[in-house]
Design an enzyme around this catalytic site. Structure first.
Site, mmCIF file in Angstrom:
data_model
loop_
_atom_site.group_PDB
_atom_site.id
_atom_site.type_symbol
_atom_site.label_atom_id
_atom_site.label_comp_id
_atom_site.label_asym_id
_atom_site.label_seq_id
_atom_site.Cartn_x
_atom_site.Cartn_y
_atom_site.Cartn_z
ATOM 1 C CG ASN A 31 -8.975 -2.451 2.365
ATOM 2 O OD1 ASN A 31 -8.241 -3.295 2.477
ATOM 3 N ND2 ASN A 31 -8.593 -1.089 2.996
ATOM 4 C CD GLU A 32 -9.292 -2.413 7.425
ATOM 5 O OE1 GLU A 32 -9.682 -1.331 7.723
ATOM 6 O OE2 GLU A 32 -8.358 -3.361 7.919
ATOM 7 C CD GLU A 61 -2.850 1.286 2.369
ATOM 8 O OE1 GLU A 61 -2.664 0.633 3.162
ATOM 9 O OE2 GLU A 61 -3.861 2.072 2.116
ATOM 10 C CB CYS A 90 -7.442 2.853 4.003
ATOM 11 S SG CYS A 90 -7.913 1.995 5.502
HETATM 12 O O1 AHR Z 1 -2.187 -1.184 6.807
HETATM 13 C C1 AHR Z 1 -2.756 0.003 7.199
HETATM 14 C C2 AHR Z 1 -4.172 -0.071 7.089
HETATM 15 O O2 AHR Z 1 -4.998 -0.636 7.898
HETATM 16 C C3 AHR Z 1 -4.847 -0.326 5.698
HETATM 17 O O3 AHR Z 1 -4.694 0.574 4.761
HETATM 18 C C4 AHR Z 1 -6.331 -0.884 6.185
HETATM 19 O O4 AHR Z 1 -6.637 -1.907 5.251
HETATM 20 C C5 AHR Z 1 -6.129 -1.335 7.384
HETATM 21 O O5 AHR Z 1 -7.128 -0.430 8.446
#
Ligand code: AHR
Length: 683
Positions: free
Chosen positions: A391-392, A47, A254
């Site tokens: 993602n989340e 990321e 994120c």
């Molecule tokens: O890894 C950091 C963050 O943690 C990522 O962006 C997210 O998916 C999670 O909350």
């Protein structure tokens, strides 16, 4: 893993017999290999957080090279007569800089870029400068500039470490390139561009000091990963390669979601010529106001083509994650959901993006997106097999916000991209109401895998050794997509400490024995986050740290590497008194798993001792005939007497794995306290 053999002396002391009270017998079913360990089992999660891409893996040294930041001069100092214009040659990055005569022969017009935490160059290395330039029509058809790499702290009569003079001809945009080779090393330098006159002196008057337009000002080291122009930082890419990852998840995290839909990650913005990849905000710019980086944007120089290419370089399966039509749920309410998220009936363009991505990766060169891939230099398909949607994300008790959207993607993808395995998510938590809501729904929707995230403390890691033993074997497979043990120490200001100390790495190693034992259900695991610039991080711990010159691999990195290098091909059932060795009551802080490598014929046993006392273990390899055929053996040890030990830029190998030889017939071993070991018996 050459480095492993360097510290053999130290290992020998650790492995010397220490008298311990009880002998723990591990029964290992070497004659009954169990589940296949997927080639994708251990991988990497990328990321653009902590300046992992721009300012990190992506080797571009100029910040705000296209003058597209919200403040177009951010990253630049200017002097004299400069202006920003917006009718440039790249429609998605329309801004550029115009340098005009300063108005006085003694005064300069110049711009100076500060780079990412400085322009850092090494003596004698070559740096590739390039820029798009033209002479504005009203200013004739020739212009001159001098580019310099400067170190303002240099104790000489000049700042210049390297320079070149460039003549710009004509009113059309052209790319100009020159190599710069500094005569000294500097870490905190700048890149300067001076407007000059026809004799490369200061302009004398408005006539011999014509204007000059500059766009996409770029500086790269000539040495990049695989020597690709405009490529990746060599040491950082090498660190990824050295993990031997089986899966490569990108681009987040994120950043996939966006704070607004407008700044969500859109893969189509990240392909094609780099000059025309539109800049995007990086949410990690403002996420934590106590670590605020107003200059954090995404240039997308590291885009989806490059991610696929790196996956190929590493021998890893690419795993893109796409936005599911929802922004970050932490940041945006679900009430009035169509304001913040995409209404289910409006999802078609998002789903089409997913279908088009499969075409970009796998399509024939005669297709629209396959053609672009070929134009970018890769006519062969990338053989994409996995796609994660969201993602989340999570559902609410009265609103299946995520799953109702995911269902639409699945419906279309199953029809249009039948070979692709679809990955859903169980949200940001590894347990709790949201996880409990989503886990069965993933099964109902028939996803192939679901992505679990767990950033948890020491107790959690030590008490979840059996996490996957009870998972439903008929459900989707697990992708442990983001995890790390976050330590609980304290900083001097009393704030919670979350860094890469030995203790947390040891507990990750202990936990992973349970992942390995359950390889029938867990098909992928990726630690997160991956990279962090020591001067620009927002989140820690992280796997690999760096500054502009150096990098180091955390102790957690070595845990990942040991699992990945010694993953074997099949699980070997391993029990103590009939139970899995998972730090259970009466197991004296031991965690263990075993695998066989069916090709090499080796048996590999991983043991973590998280207790404060040494443990004597008898490895009962239950296939005596075959076991007798081992010709050699070795043990790799990861240990520190100091639980708070960390690797660092100045001491990158404070704690590293140490390899030592073992008698091939050794079955009685002793593992020291707070130690992780990998035993390899070879045929
Ligand atoms: O890894 C950091 C963050 O943690 C990522 O962006 C997210 O998916 C999670 O909350």
């Amino acid at each position: 893993m050459k480095r492993l053999s360097l510290l053999t002396l130290f290992a020998a002391t650790l492995c010397s017999p220490i008298t311990a009270q009880v002998t723990h017998t591990f029964d290992i079913q070497t004659a009954k290999p169990g589940a296949v360990i997927q080639p994708t089992m251990y991988g990497i999660f990328f990321e653009d957080i902590n300046f992992g891409a721009d300012g990190g893996l992506y080797a571009e040294m100029v910040k705000n090279r296209s003058f597209e930041f919200e403040n177009p001069w951010m990253g630049w100092n200017t002097t004299g007569n400069v202006e920003i214009r917006d009718d440039g040659p790249f429609d998605r990055n329309p801004h550029y800089a115009r340098l005009n005569f300063s108005g006085h022969r003694v005064k300069h017009t110049a711009i100076e870029n500060e780079g990412f935490f400085g322009i850092s160059v090494k003596k004698g290395e070559t740096y590739k400068f390039s820029v798009y330039a033209r002479v504005p029509e009203e200013a004739g058809n020739k212009a001159y500039f001098e580019v310099q790499i400067c170190d303002k702290a240099l104790d000489l009569n000049q700042h210049k470490l390297a320079s070149a003079k460039i003549t710009v001809e004509g009113n059309e945009w052209e790319k100009y390139e020159v190599d710069l080779t500094p005569f000294a090393t500097c870490e905190d330098g700048v890149l300067r561009i001076f407007l000059r006159n026809s004799k490369f002196r200061k302009p004398q008057n408005a006539v011999d000091g014509p204007s000059l337009d500059l766009e996409h000002v770029s500086l790269f080291p000539a040495k990049t990963w695989k020597d690709r122009p405009g490529g990746m930082r060599q040491d950082l890419a090498q660190a990824l390669y050295d993990l031997h990852p089986g899966i490569f998840r990108f681009p987040g995290g994120c950043i996939v979601e966006g704070t607004d839909l407008a700044d969500r990650y859109q893969w189509k913005h990240t392909v094609g010529p780099v000059e025309n990849r539109p800049l995007n905000l990086n949410r990690w710019q403002y996420e934590f106001d106590y670590r605020f980086y107003p200059d954090y944007y995404q240039s997308y120089g590291l885009g989806f083509f490059e991610y696929f290419q790196l996956s190929e370089d590493f021998g890893a399966e690419p795993l893109p994650v796409l936005n599911c039509g929802m922004t970050c749920q932490y940041e945006n309410p679900i009430e009035g959901e169509a304001t913040y998220h995409v209404a289910v009936e409006d999802l078609d363009p998002y789903i089409q993006d997913a279908v088009d991505l499969v075409e970009f990766a796998n399509g024939d060169v005669s297709t629209t997106w396959g053609k672009l891939r070929a134009e970018m230099g890769h006519p062969e398909p990338f053989n994409l097999k996995f796609l994660a949607i969201g993602n989340e994300q999570w559902d609410y008790k009265d609103n299946p916000a995520y799953t109702k959207r995911l269902a639409r993607f699945i419906e279309v993808l199953r029809k249009k991209c039948p070979g692709i395995k679809i990955i859903g998510t169980t949200g940001p938590n590894s347990e709790g109401w949201d996880f409990d809501l989503l886990q069965p729904r993933m099964k109902q929707l028939g996803v192939d895998l679901y992505d679990e995230h767990f950033y948890r403390n020491e107790e959690w890691f030590l008490s979840h050794g059996l996490r996957y033993d009870s998972y439903d074997r008929k459900g989707p497979k697990v992708f442990a997509g983001e995890y790390a043990c976050h330590g609980k120490g304290k900083y001097s200001d009393g704030k919670e400490k979350k860094c890469n100390h030995f203790e947390t790495s040891l507990y990750e190693a202990a936990f992973l024995t349970g992942v390995e034992r359950n390889a029938d259900i867990v098909h992928m695991a990726t630690y997160a986050p991956l990279f962090a610039h020591v001067k620009g991080w927002q989140w820690r711990p992280d796997l690999i740290w760096f500054d502009n010159f150096r990098s180091f691999r955390s102790i957690s990195y070595y845990v990942q590497q040991l699992y990945s290098h010694y993953k074997g091909s099949h699980v070997l059932p391993l029990t103590m008194a009939g139970k899995p060795v998972a730090g259970q009551e009466g197991q004296d802080g031991l965690f263990a798993s075993a695998v066989v490598d069916e090709v090499a014929g080796s048996v590999i046993v991983k043991v973590a001792n998280v207790s404060d006392t040494p443990a004597s273990i008898h490895l009962n390899l239950l296939n005596k005939k075959k076991a007798a055929q081992f010709t050699s053996a070795e043990v790799i040890t990861l240990h520190s007497d100091d639980l708070d030990a960390e690797n660092s830029l100045d001491n990158p190998e404070a704690v590293v794995p140490v390899k030592t030889d073992l008698d091939a017939n050794s079955r009685d071993i002793t593992i020291g306290p707070k130690t992780f070991q990998v035993y390899i018996f070879k045929r």
